[in-house]
Motif scaffolding. Structure first.
Motif, PDB file in Angstrom:
ATOM      1  N   SER A  52      -0.598  -2.422  -4.774  1.00 56.84           N
ATOM      2  CA  SER A  52       0.002  -3.292  -5.766  1.00 56.84           C
ATOM      3  C   SER A  52       0.474  -4.573  -5.074  1.00 56.84           C
ATOM      4  N   THR A  57       5.550   4.860  -8.660  1.00 57.67           N
ATOM      5  CA  THR A  57       4.330   5.658  -8.776  1.00 57.67           C
ATOM      6  C   THR A  57       4.410   6.898  -7.895  1.00 57.67           C
ATOM      7  N   VAL A  97      -3.638  10.708  -2.323  1.00 64.43           N
ATOM      8  CA  VAL A  97      -3.569   9.645  -3.325  1.00 64.43           C
ATOM      9  C   VAL A  97      -3.318   8.332  -2.601  1.00 64.43           C
ATOM     10  N   SER A  98      -4.106   7.319  -2.920  1.00 68.66           N
ATOM     11  CA  SER A  98      -3.889   5.977  -2.387  1.00 68.66           C
ATOM     12  C   SER A  98      -3.603   5.037  -3.550  1.00 68.66           C
ATOM     13  N   ALA A  99      -2.691   4.090  -3.321  1.00 66.05           N
ATOM     14  CA  ALA A  99      -2.314   3.143  -4.372  1.00 66.05           C
ATOM     15  C   ALA A  99      -2.002   1.793  -3.754  1.00 66.05           C
ATOM     16  N   LEU A 155       5.070   0.744  -6.559  1.00 64.94           N
ATOM     17  CA  LEU A 155       4.498   1.841  -5.778  1.00 64.94           C
ATOM     18  C   LEU A 155       5.519   2.939  -5.533  1.00 64.94           C
ATOM     19  N   THR A 178       0.685   5.816  -0.048  1.00 54.87           N
ATOM     20  CA  THR A 178      -0.092   7.050  -0.012  1.00 54.87           C
ATOM     21  C   THR A 178       0.808   8.227  -0.372  1.00 54.87           C
ATOM     22  N   GLN A 214      -3.953  13.107 -11.339  1.00 46.25           N
ATOM     23  CA  GLN A 214      -4.800  12.042 -11.875  1.00 46.25           C
ATOM     24  C   GLN A 214      -4.319  11.623 -13.257  1.00 46.25           C
ATOM     25  N   ALA A 245      -4.915   2.819  -8.239  1.00 49.08           N
ATOM     26  CA  ALA A 245      -4.698   4.085  -7.536  1.00 49.08           C
ATOM     27  C   ALA A 245      -5.802   5.080  -7.858  1.00 49.08           C
ATOM     28  N   LEU A 290      -1.624   9.131 -12.848  1.00 45.99           N
ATOM     29  CA  LEU A 290      -2.160   7.812 -12.517  1.00 45.99           C
ATOM     30  C   LEU A 290      -2.808   7.138 -13.720  1.00 45.99           C
ATOM     31  N   TRP A 307       0.847  -1.196   0.000  1.00 49.65           N
ATOM     32  CA  TRP A 307       0.000   0.000   0.000  1.00 49.65           C
ATOM     33  C   TRP A 307       0.882   1.246   0.000  1.00 49.65           C
ATOM     34  N   VAL A 352      -0.869  -1.621 -10.640  1.00 44.95           N
ATOM     35  CA  VAL A 352      -1.035  -0.578  -9.622  1.00 44.95           C
ATOM     36  C   VAL A 352      -2.450  -0.036  -9.728  1.00 44.95           C
TER      37      VAL A 352
END
Length: 284
Positions: free
Chosen positions: A252, A261, A248-250, A258, A203, A220, A236, A223, A201, A234
């Protein structure tokens, strides 16, 4: 903080540092630390101050508590990172480790906090708290990556508990609160709407009164056009917070997609909000 076992002696380690602008750039005005954490190096970094934190121990052991206090005076610009993963070792049944990070930013100060991922070993328990106070014009951004354990040792979600919290103030006004509690033994993390098939995870947070919808669109777009990460997908999303922020949450199945990202989001935010290109040593 988690309760400590009766026989456990809690060890608190402290790192405090203040930054000022002397006209020629940002510099450290004062600092204080107790082992095992300290500032390994502070150096000019392309118009800002780079700060690298060192932990000379194996990581957070049962009963350990780290406290970081960062204070940025007006018009300072600081990049903070650490040397390696924050490793959280196994805890006793009623024990655990904790970490508190406090950031206070005066007018037009900028702090980019980009630490290495957190690794939760089997039976680890961590209480991780971050507090931020912003003055007008200040910018605070942070990227975090959470690993579920040493995956090659089959430690996925075998830690005891994780508590994550973030509190942000704009002056004396509370503008953001986030709380996360993960107890793998008690929660159905693979359920729909939860972690599902993901294991890692991340952020990315950015708070400033300079934040607007245009910046959200920029992030965005990042992403929406992520590069391929081999077999790792990923997932997100980005959103404006109640006031003066973007979250932002992601998720994988590995840390490195991550990390990449978060790096792309950070680079886009630097350019869009601050007019700063990527740091040269991080350019791909």
């Amino acid at each position: 903080m988690f309760p400590s076992h009766n026989s456990l002696q809690t060890q608190t380690s402290v790192l405090r540092a203040s930054f000022a602008n002397g006209g020629a750039g940002t510099f450290v005005t004062d600092k204080y630390h107790t082992a095992p954490i300290k500032i390994a190096k502070a150096f000019p970094l392309e118009g800002q101050l780079g700060v690298i934190v060192m932990d000379v121990s194996p990581g957070l052991l049962n009963g350990d508590r780290y406290e970081f206090d960062w204070r940025a005076c007006a018009s300072t610009y600081t990049f903070i990172t650490n040397q390696s993963y924050t490793k959280v070792h196994p805890s006793e049944e009623e024990g655990g480790s904790s970490m508190l990070q406090s950031f206070v930013l005066d007018e037009d100060a900028v702090i980019e906090h980009m630490p290495e991922p957190i690794m939760l070993y089997q039976s680890a328990r961590l209480d991780n708290e971050t507090r931020v106070t912003l003055a007008p014009g200040a910018v605070w951004m942070q990227a975090d990556v959470l690993c579920p354990g040493r995956t090659l040792r089959n430690e996925v979600f075998r830690y005891r508990e994780l508590r994550n919290s973030l509190t942000v103030y704009y002056g004396e006004e509370l503008i953001f609160v986030q709380r996360q509690r993960v107890k793998p033994e008690e929660q159905m993390l693979s359920a729909s709407g939860c972690w599902e098939g993901q294991t890692h995870w991340a952020t990315f947070y950015l708070f400033s009164d300079r934040v607007n919808g245009t910046l959200l669109e920029v992030l965005q777009t990042v992403l929406d056009h992520l590069p391929p990460f081999q077999q790792h997908t990923v997932l997100a999303g980005a959103t404006l917070t109640y006031r003066h922020g973007i979250a932002v949450s992601a998720a994988s199945t590995a840390a490195w997609p991550l990390q990449q990202t978060m790096r792309l989001l950070w680079q886009a935010a630097r350019m869009s909000l601050l007019g700063k290109p990527p740091l040269s040593f991080l350019k791909s």
